[in-house]
Structure formats: structure tokens, C-alpha cells
Enzyme design. Structure first.
Site, PDB file in Angstrom:
ATOM      1  N   ARG A   1       0.928  -1.109   0.271  1.00 32.12           N
ATOM      2  CA  ARG A   1       0.176  -0.082   0.179  1.00 32.12           C
ATOM      3  C   ARG A   1       0.469   1.315   0.145  1.00 32.12           C
ATOM      4  NH1 ARG A   1      -2.342  -3.704   3.781  1.00 32.12           N
ATOM      5  NH2 ARG A   1      -4.261  -4.284   2.853  1.00 32.12           N
TER       6      ARG A   1
ATOM      7  N   LYS B   1       2.026  11.877 -10.097  1.00 32.18           N
ATOM      8  CA  LYS B   1       1.615  11.166 -11.156  1.00 32.18           C
ATOM      9  C   LYS B   1       2.383   9.510 -11.382  1.00 32.18           C
ATOM     10  CE  LYS B   1      -1.495  14.462 -13.264  1.00 32.18           C
ATOM     11  NZ  LYS B   1      -1.691  14.868 -13.933  1.00 32.18           N
TER      12      LYS B   1
ATOM     13  N   GLU C   1       7.853  20.191 -23.730  1.00 31.19           N
ATOM     14  CA  GLU C   1       7.557  20.015 -22.389  1.00 31.19           C
ATOM     15  C   GLU C   1       8.078  21.010 -22.349  1.00 31.19           C
ATOM     16  OE1 GLU C   1       4.951  18.223 -21.144  1.00 31.19           O
ATOM     17  OE2 GLU C   1       4.648  17.008 -22.800  1.00 31.19           O
TER      18      GLU C   1
ATOM     19  N   LYS D   1       6.154  23.775 -12.335  1.00 28.02           N
ATOM     20  CA  LYS D   1       5.381  23.259 -11.614  1.00 28.02           C
ATOM     21  C   LYS D   1       5.187  22.799 -10.462  1.00 28.02           C
ATOM     22  CE  LYS D   1       4.395  17.521 -13.073  1.00 28.02           C
ATOM     23  NZ  LYS D   1       4.687  16.296 -13.794  1.00 28.02           N
TER      24      LYS D   1
ATOM     25  N   GLU E   1      -4.801  17.938  -8.830  1.00 24.74           N
ATOM     26  CA  GLU E   1      -5.827  17.531 -10.042  1.00 24.74           C
ATOM     27  C   GLU E   1      -7.394  17.973  -9.680  1.00 24.74           C
ATOM     28  OE1 GLU E   1      -3.806  16.208 -13.909  1.00 24.74           O
ATOM     29  OE2 GLU E   1      -5.624  16.734 -14.649  1.00 24.74           O
TER      30      GLU E   1
ATOM     31  N   ARG F   1      -4.004  22.230 -11.745  1.00 22.40           N
ATOM     32  CA  ARG F   1      -2.652  21.292 -12.430  1.00 22.40           C
ATOM     33  C   ARG F   1      -3.553  20.476 -13.625  1.00 22.40           C
ATOM     34  NH1 ARG F   1       0.329  16.108  -9.182  1.00 22.40           N
ATOM     35  NH2 ARG F   1       1.152  16.032 -11.596  1.00 22.40           N
TER      36      ARG F   1
ATOM     37  N   ASN G   1      -1.810  19.692 -18.874  1.00 21.11           N
ATOM     38  CA  ASN G   1      -2.038  18.928 -19.143  1.00 21.11           C
ATOM     39  C   ASN G   1      -3.173  19.419 -21.009  1.00 21.11           C
ATOM     40  OD1 ASN G   1      -2.584  16.859 -16.993  1.00 21.11           O
ATOM     41  ND2 ASN G   1      -4.577  17.246 -17.096  1.00 21.11           N
TER      42      ASN G   1
ATOM     43  N   HIS H   1      -2.784  17.728 -24.355  1.00 19.10           N
ATOM     44  CA  HIS H   1      -2.852  17.066 -24.405  1.00 19.10           C
ATOM     45  C   HIS H   1      -4.092  16.267 -25.551  1.00 19.10           C
ATOM     46  CE1 HIS H   1       0.272  17.312 -21.699  1.00 19.10           C
ATOM     47  NE2 HIS H   1       0.367  15.964 -21.806  1.00 19.10           N
TER      48      HIS H   1
ATOM     49  N   HIS I   1      -2.604  13.805 -27.263  1.00 19.49           N
ATOM     50  CA  HIS I   1      -3.431  12.029 -26.979  1.00 19.49           C
ATOM     51  C   HIS I   1      -3.664  11.645 -28.662  1.00 19.49           C
ATOM     52  CE1 HIS I   1      -2.410  11.717 -22.662  1.00 19.49           C
ATOM     53  NE2 HIS I   1      -1.645  11.378 -22.865  1.00 19.49           N
TER      54      HIS I   1
ATOM     55  N   HIS J   1       5.156  11.382 -27.299  1.00 23.44           N
ATOM     56  CA  HIS J   1       4.329  12.101 -26.486  1.00 23.44           C
ATOM     57  C   HIS J   1       5.222  14.040 -26.800  1.00 23.44           C
ATOM     58  CE1 HIS J   1       2.116  13.348 -23.115  1.00 23.44           C
ATOM     59  NE2 HIS J   1       2.537  14.093 -22.718  1.00 23.44           N
TER      60      HIS J   1
END
Ligand code: NAD
Ligand code: GLY
Length: 272
Positions: A124, A146, A188, A230, A240, A244, A248, A251, A255, A268
């Protein structure tokens, strides 16, 4: 690259918690710096078959005296999968890893995301350290917690917010990074500046040629400025709920373009 540049440290602050992002030369071999972040006697280094032959030994030299092993992914986005998380967890089981064990992610964003998620799952949640070796991972994926893997139904659909104990960005590793990957990482950086840091965006325009030519001092500054930006966003909105989501930016199209190319035509950063 010469090694005359001092190490830059940026703290990611999350309420009472905080962790350092170190950016500089020869950091993988600088065990005195990162070894203090390991609390127990077990460490699993997760890397891939491209990065490990280049850099694994620098890291494992620093693990002397501990019980450690390594788990290597095949190279590529398609290996950021649930089945490889299960293999990573099995490697932790084989090691006899206890609650104070540490996972070390040595590689680009694929390795970092999968290693972080495996650390989030084992008992965990155990410690992990990010050792990013792509520019994209240094400026983006290694910072902010993330973690996750892809499903056949889509990219990054499963994951957890799980912050690293430290980020060790050894810029010497960029010497072996293919030029196309380096440029995708710069994309990026530009993205971050375009979202919320106009002076940084102007600075990037001014220094674009030198950054493309790998001017070391400027590369360190670009990484540091992007990480600082960041870190600020993540400290205000770790999971998020609002701000936040700005990270993205681009994206949805990115994507879509990546998916249309079946993740084989565009990187990417190129998609973004
Ligand atoms: P990657 O991990 O696939 O690395 C790119 C390529 O470079 C690979 O072939 C890798 O083996 C190779 N490589 C890595 N370091 C090298 C080195 N020093 N020398 C030579 N070759 C090297 O890709 P990436 O661009 O680093 O990361 C993309 C992944 O990151 C995607 O899965 C994306 O979803 C994820 N991501 C996550 C976050 C986050 O916040 N967690 C943010 C952005 C992207
Ligand atoms: N790369 C997007 C984020 O970290 O939130």
C-alpha cells in the site's frame, strides 16, 4: 559536457511534506547525496533494456551493503502495462522487500510511471526515488507524483498520486539521449512556459538555438525553471482538482495524434 556547473536544488513542497529535485552533473554516482533517502535495507532498481547497460552500474555501486535487485522492462510505451507492474511486484516479493524498502526508477517517463505505481502498490505504498534519464522525464514526469500504466482501453488510465522521496536528474545522461527524444523534451519545456510563465517563454525564444545545441548551463536553467514552475502548481493542487489540469494543456490533441499514429509515429512531446 563539462562538469563545472553546481548542482541546483528545487524543493517540491506539499504542506508539511517536501522533497528535493537535484539537477546537475554526475549525480547517479553521487551516492552520498541520494543514499540518505533510503530508509530500509531493500532496494529494487527498475529500468529498461536501453538505459540499464548505460547507467545501472552507477546506481548499483551506491547500493553496496543493501539487499537489492533490478527489474528491467523492454523498451517502449507498450511495456508500461499492468502485467509489468505484476512482474515488478514479484521482484519486490523475491527480494523480501519490507515496508521500508525503496524502488528506484532509472529511465524515462515510461520507467518512472511504472516504477512509481509499483511502489504505490507494494504494501500500500513504499518509498521511491526518481532518476530520470530523458529530458522529458527531468522536466515533467519525474516531478509531481503522477504514476501509472496504460490499459488497452487507453493511456494512463490506471494510476496513483504517489510522490517520490527525491528526484535525481543527472544531466550527464542526456549525452546518450537520441536527438529526437531531446527535442520532444524541449517541447514539454515550451509547453510549461506557454501555460504560465511569459518571461520564461521569452527566455526560451531568445535561447532556442543554444538549447538545441545542448548548451549545458542553459539546459540546466531550462530544466530548473520548468521544474520550479511545475513544483509551484503541484504544491497548490497536488491531486488535480483544478489548476494542475493546466499542465495537460495540448494533451487532448497530443494524445489524439499519438493514438492515431498507434504510438509509433509520434513521440509524446511531439504530439503535444
Ligand atoms: P521513454 O521513457 O519511452 O524514453 C524515451 C526513449 O529514450 C526510450 O527508448 C528510452 O529507452 C530512451 N532513453 C531514456 N533515457 C536514455 C538515455 N539517457 N540515453 C539513451 N536512451 C535513453 O519516454 P519519455 O518521453 O521519457 O516519457 C514518456 C512517458 O512519460 C509516457 O508514458 C507519458 O505518459 C509519461 N509522462 C508522465 C508524466 C507524469 O506526470 N507522470 C508526464 C509526462 C509524461
Ligand atoms: N504532466 C501533467 C501533470 O503532471 O500533471
Amino acid at each position: 559536457m563539462n562538469d563545472s556547473h553546481p548542482t541546483t536544488t528545487i524543493d517540491v513542497a506539499l504542506g508539511e511534506r517536501r522533497y528535493p529535485v537535484w539537477i546537475g552533473h554526475n549525480l547517479l554516482a553521487d551516492r552520498d547525496r541520494w543514499r540518505a533517502m533510503l530508509r530500509g535495507r531493500h532496494a529494487l532498481v527498475i529500468s529498461n533494456t536501453t538505459v540499464a547497460p548505460l547507467y545501472l552500474q552507477r546506481v548499483t555501486q551506491g547500493l553496496e551493503g543493501l539487499e537489492w535487485s533490478s527489474f528491467l522492462l523492454d523498451d517502449g510505451e507498450s511495456h508500461k502495462s499492468f502485467s509489468n507492474v505484476e512482474r515488478a511486484l514479484q521482484a519486490l516479493a523475491d527480494l523480501g522487500a519490507t515496508r521500508d524498502a525503496c524502488v528506484i526508477a532509472l529511465g524515462g517517463g515510461v520507467v518512472g510511471d511504472l516504477a512509481g505505481f509499483s511502489a504505490a502498490c507494494w504494501m500500500r505504498g513504499i518509498d521511491f526515488i526518481q532518476m530520470p534519464t530523458t529530458l522529458l522525464a527531468m522536466v515533467d514526469s519525474s516531478v509531481g507524483g503522477k504514476t501509472g500504466v496504460n490499459l488497452p482501453a487507453g493511456k494512463n488510465l490506471v494510476g496513483a498520486f504517489h510522490q517520490p522521496r527525491a528526484v535525481v536528474a543527472d544531466i550527464d545522461t542526456l549525452a546518450t539521449l537520441p536527438e529526437r527524444e531531446y527535442s520532444a523534451g524541449l517541447a514539454e519545456v515550451v509547453k510549461g512556459a506557454a501555460i504560465g510563465d511569459a518571461p520564461f517563454f521569452e527566455w526560451l525564444e531568445e535561447h532556442a538555438d543554444s538549447l538545441l545545441a545542448h548548451d549545458t548551463a542553459l539546459v540546466i536553467e531550462a530544466i530548473a525553471r520548468k521544474v520550479r514552475y511545475k513544483a509551484g502548481v503541484v504544491s497548490r493542487d497536488e491531486t488535480e482538482q483544478g489548476e494542475r489540469a493546466l499542465l495537460n494543456w495540448g494533451h487532448t490533441f497530443g494524445h489524439a495524434l499519438e493514438t492515431a499514429g498507434h504510438y509509433t509515429t509520434l513521440l509524446h512531446g511531439e504530439g503535444v
